[in-house]
Scaffold this active site. Sequence first.
Site, mmCIF file in Angstrom:
data_model
loop_
_atom_site.group_PDB
_atom_site.id
_atom_site.type_symbol
_atom_site.label_atom_id
_atom_site.label_comp_id
_atom_site.label_asym_id
_atom_site.label_seq_id
_atom_site.Cartn_x
_atom_site.Cartn_y
_atom_site.Cartn_z
ATOM 1 N N HIS A 13 -31.258 -4.354 -52.236
ATOM 2 C CA HIS A 13 -32.363 -3.550 -51.694
ATOM 3 C C HIS A 13 -33.501 -4.443 -51.220
ATOM 4 O O HIS A 13 -34.121 -5.138 -52.014
ATOM 5 C CB HIS A 13 -32.877 -2.581 -52.761
ATOM 6 C CG HIS A 13 -33.765 -1.508 -52.232
ATOM 7 N ND1 HIS A 13 -33.328 -0.550 -51.343
ATOM 8 C CD2 HIS A 13 -35.077 -1.239 -52.438
ATOM 9 C CE1 HIS A 13 -34.332 0.272 -51.045
ATOM 10 N NE2 HIS A 13 -35.410 -0.124 -51.695
ATOM 11 N N HIS A 56 -36.907 -4.565 -48.279
ATOM 12 C CA HIS A 56 -37.731 -4.198 -47.125
ATOM 13 C C HIS A 56 -38.380 -5.509 -46.699
ATOM 14 O O HIS A 56 -39.409 -5.914 -47.257
ATOM 15 C CB HIS A 56 -38.822 -3.194 -47.497
ATOM 16 C CG HIS A 56 -38.318 -1.980 -48.215
ATOM 17 N ND1 HIS A 56 -37.582 -1.000 -47.594
ATOM 18 C CD2 HIS A 56 -38.443 -1.578 -49.501
ATOM 19 C CE1 HIS A 56 -37.278 -0.051 -48.475
ATOM 20 N NE2 HIS A 56 -37.791 -0.377 -49.639
ATOM 21 N N ARG A 84 -48.987 2.014 -51.682
ATOM 22 C CA ARG A 84 -48.313 2.392 -50.449
ATOM 23 C C ARG A 84 -49.275 2.467 -49.262
ATOM 24 O O ARG A 84 -48.897 2.170 -48.128
ATOM 25 C CB ARG A 84 -47.583 3.726 -50.658
ATOM 26 C CG ARG A 84 -46.500 3.954 -49.636
ATOM 27 C CD ARG A 84 -45.738 5.219 -49.907
ATOM 28 N NE ARG A 84 -46.536 6.407 -49.641
ATOM 29 C CZ ARG A 84 -45.996 7.618 -49.418
ATOM 30 N NH1 ARG A 84 -44.690 7.789 -49.444
ATOM 31 N NH2 ARG A 84 -46.761 8.650 -49.183
ATOM 32 N N HIS A 120 -34.213 7.998 -46.354
ATOM 33 C CA HIS A 120 -35.232 7.271 -47.129
ATOM 34 C C HIS A 120 -35.381 7.789 -48.551
ATOM 35 O O HIS A 120 -35.405 7.040 -49.516
ATOM 36 C CB HIS A 120 -36.591 7.322 -46.423
ATOM 37 C CG HIS A 120 -37.675 6.587 -47.152
ATOM 38 N ND1 HIS A 120 -38.397 7.155 -48.191
ATOM 39 C CD2 HIS A 120 -38.140 5.330 -47.040
ATOM 40 C CE1 HIS A 120 -39.265 6.261 -48.668
ATOM 41 N NE2 HIS A 120 -39.126 5.155 -47.980
ATOM 42 N N ARG A 122 -37.928 13.201 -50.274
ATOM 43 C CA ARG A 122 -39.251 13.503 -49.712
ATOM 44 C C ARG A 122 -39.246 13.418 -48.197
ATOM 45 O O ARG A 122 -39.966 14.119 -47.504
ATOM 46 C CB ARG A 122 -40.285 12.475 -50.212
ATOM 47 C CG ARG A 122 -40.720 12.610 -51.618
ATOM 48 C CD ARG A 122 -41.638 11.454 -51.981
ATOM 49 N NE ARG A 122 -40.924 10.289 -52.458
ATOM 50 C CZ ARG A 122 -41.108 9.042 -52.032
ATOM 51 N NH1 ARG A 122 -41.978 8.771 -51.082
ATOM 52 N NH2 ARG A 122 -40.423 8.049 -52.551
ATOM 53 N N GLU A 179 -38.098 7.500 -58.163
ATOM 54 C CA GLU A 179 -38.827 6.303 -58.575
ATOM 55 C C GLU A 179 -40.058 6.632 -59.393
ATOM 56 O O GLU A 179 -40.440 5.887 -60.287
ATOM 57 C CB GLU A 179 -39.223 5.533 -57.309
ATOM 58 C CG GLU A 179 -39.946 4.232 -57.587
ATOM 59 C CD GLU A 179 -40.086 3.356 -56.357
ATOM 60 O OE1 GLU A 179 -39.865 3.869 -55.239
ATOM 61 O OE2 GLU A 179 -40.430 2.182 -56.514
ATOM 62 N N HIS A 192 -33.646 3.061 -57.354
ATOM 63 C CA HIS A 192 -34.710 3.561 -58.230
ATOM 64 C C HIS A 192 -34.360 4.940 -58.809
ATOM 65 O O HIS A 192 -35.129 5.888 -58.659
ATOM 66 C CB HIS A 192 -36.063 3.722 -57.515
ATOM 67 C CG HIS A 192 -36.481 2.582 -56.646
ATOM 68 N ND1 HIS A 192 -36.561 1.294 -57.096
ATOM 69 C CD2 HIS A 192 -36.892 2.558 -55.349
ATOM 70 C CE1 HIS A 192 -36.994 0.520 -56.101
ATOM 71 N NE2 HIS A 192 -37.192 1.243 -55.045
ATOM 72 N N ASP A 236 -36.295 -5.662 -53.264
ATOM 73 C CA ASP A 236 -37.132 -4.576 -52.763
ATOM 74 C C ASP A 236 -38.385 -5.034 -52.028
ATOM 75 O O ASP A 236 -38.327 -5.459 -50.875
ATOM 76 C CB ASP A 236 -37.459 -3.648 -53.955
ATOM 77 C CG ASP A 236 -38.108 -2.335 -53.546
ATOM 78 O OD1 ASP A 236 -38.497 -2.198 -52.385
ATOM 79 O OD2 ASP A 236 -38.217 -1.428 -54.391
HETATM 80 C C1 NGQ Z 1 -40.583 1.880 -49.355
HETATM 81 N N1 NGQ Z 1 -40.743 1.267 -51.662
HETATM 82 O O1 NGQ Z 1 -39.988 2.622 -48.584
HETATM 83 O O2 NGQ Z 1 -40.949 0.753 -49.003
HETATM 84 C C2 NGQ Z 1 -40.875 2.351 -50.743
HETATM 85 C C3 NGQ Z 1 -42.254 2.908 -50.817
HETATM 86 C C4 NGQ Z 1 -42.008 5.391 -50.494
HETATM 87 C C5 NGQ Z 1 -40.335 1.488 -52.891
HETATM 88 N N2 NGQ Z 1 -39.905 2.685 -53.149
HETATM 89 C C6 NGQ Z 1 -42.503 4.086 -49.961
HETATM 90 N N3 NGQ Z 1 -40.360 0.569 -53.810
HETATM 91 O O3 NGQ Z 1 -41.131 5.440 -51.340
HETATM 92 O O4 NGQ Z 1 -42.509 6.398 -50.007
HETATM 93 ZN ZN ZN Z 2 -37.268 0.550 -51.360
#
Ligand code: NGQ
Ligand code: ZN
Length: 483
Positions: free
Chosen positions: A73, A75, A99, A223, A226, A255, A289, A340
């Site tokens: 994982h 990004h 975020r 994603h 949500r 998560e 997560h 991540d």
């Molecule tokens: C992400 N990161 O997509 O980068 C997410 C945060 C979200 C992690 N979940 C954003 N660690 O989940 O809305």
């Molecule tokens: Zn992520």
Amino acid sequence: MAMPKSPEAQASATQPGDALFAAHALLPGGWARDVLLQWNAAGAFTAVLPGNRPPPGVTQASGPVLPGLPNLHSHAFQRAMGGLTEYRGTAQDSFWSWRELMYRLAGAITPEQLEAVATGLYVEMLEAGYTQVCEFHYVHHDANGQAYADDATLSLCLLRAAQTAGIGLTLLPVLYQTSGFGGTPPSDGQRRFIRRTDDMLALLDRLRPLCAVQGARLGLAPHSLRAVPPDALRAALEGLRAQDPTAPIHIHIAEQTGEVDACLAWSGQRPVQWLLDHASVDAHWCLVHATHMDADEYRRAAATGAVAGLCPTTEANLGDGIFDLSRWLAAGGRWGVGSDSHATVNAAEELLMLEYSQRLATRQRNVLATTMQPHVATAMTLAAVSGGAQASGTLNAGAGAGLCVGQRADLVELDAAHPLLQGLNTPEDMLSAHVFASHRQSAVARVWAGGRLRVQHGQHAESASARAAFIHARRQLLENTRP
Ligand code: NGQ
Ligand code: ZN
């Protein structure tokens, strides 16, 4: 510290190697002695033979040899934020306030910057013992939220970055449509992520041959629940399966407790429960997560064969909570690790953090050891290599993961001369020292990915130029996102 590239280093970086002899190698069944590892020009193992003698002319490993670890994982762009969110910005800092900052960066990054940041990151990953990366890629559009003239622009940056660094890639374009459960419209900060389902399927179609050319695997990542409403989820999964019935599917699932509460309010179900009831989750899935599950969800999710995608240092950094790995293992669950947000880029450190989180939660030691593998670092490495390969979509049907015939020749040689490894007699102890004691002064000596030697003396052949480009891109990006 940049090291000049020797002629041998240059030559071996351009010609596929063909064999390595290791006094100790970690095979799927455990440590084996005197192993001859051979691979073909395509970079796949053709022989893994324990109990051999070193054939003349074959390179000998100077320390124990491990399979490369898949990073399930990533990004990539978030590496540019490393160290910059470690202060309290609001009365109570949380995942959600982190975020906000992350969205500022996502909103500003250019294709050139993304490629430089990702290349620098992938070079770091190889140096840290990762040989494959699953890139959960959701920044698709330009800074105004408009599609680029070539809609695949940012995906192509990641493909090139992986190619330049020489790391195996599983590209997971991300479907993102809403800002919350029940179809709430996306926020301005999410403008670069939004894509209709048919546009996603068209993007996958365009990327498929490009991935194939460089041996990259292509999957899909809704994603989160949500961000993807039920109809879109169903249509995207159907469309993906029509293109490739075995493509990996990754999703962020549970998560944050806030996410669980919102899902309950929307559907009356917890996220993992909802997913298991509405999608045919199987061994091609990676549940990233799955931190907040009840006993029933642990049991049901493990039974699907899906991999739990654990990101120990990011989950700690973001204050997510602790995954109950003992319960998951008791239910027969599979797992792997990812870096991540790249708070840390170190395969050994993810394993350390994961084991330590379990020790803190259970007040026991060596929690992730097994009856077969009492040495916890050995047991964890084997589990994470196998779960990571499954999540990366790089396993061949019926074959094992890691050092076995048919798999990519992804090898990590430990440095037997590292101060914490010297004087130890067994590979189990050396791997333990690497994972639990070498911390921040990694004991990785050499790394081969796809049969090609990429890292020597702990350093990638391209590390100087990749680091310089990373630093330049990061500086620009930070200047442009200053509040
Ligand atoms: C992400 N990161 O997509 O980068 C997410 C945060 C979200 C992690 N979940 C954003 N660690 O989940 O809305
Ligand atoms: Zn992520």
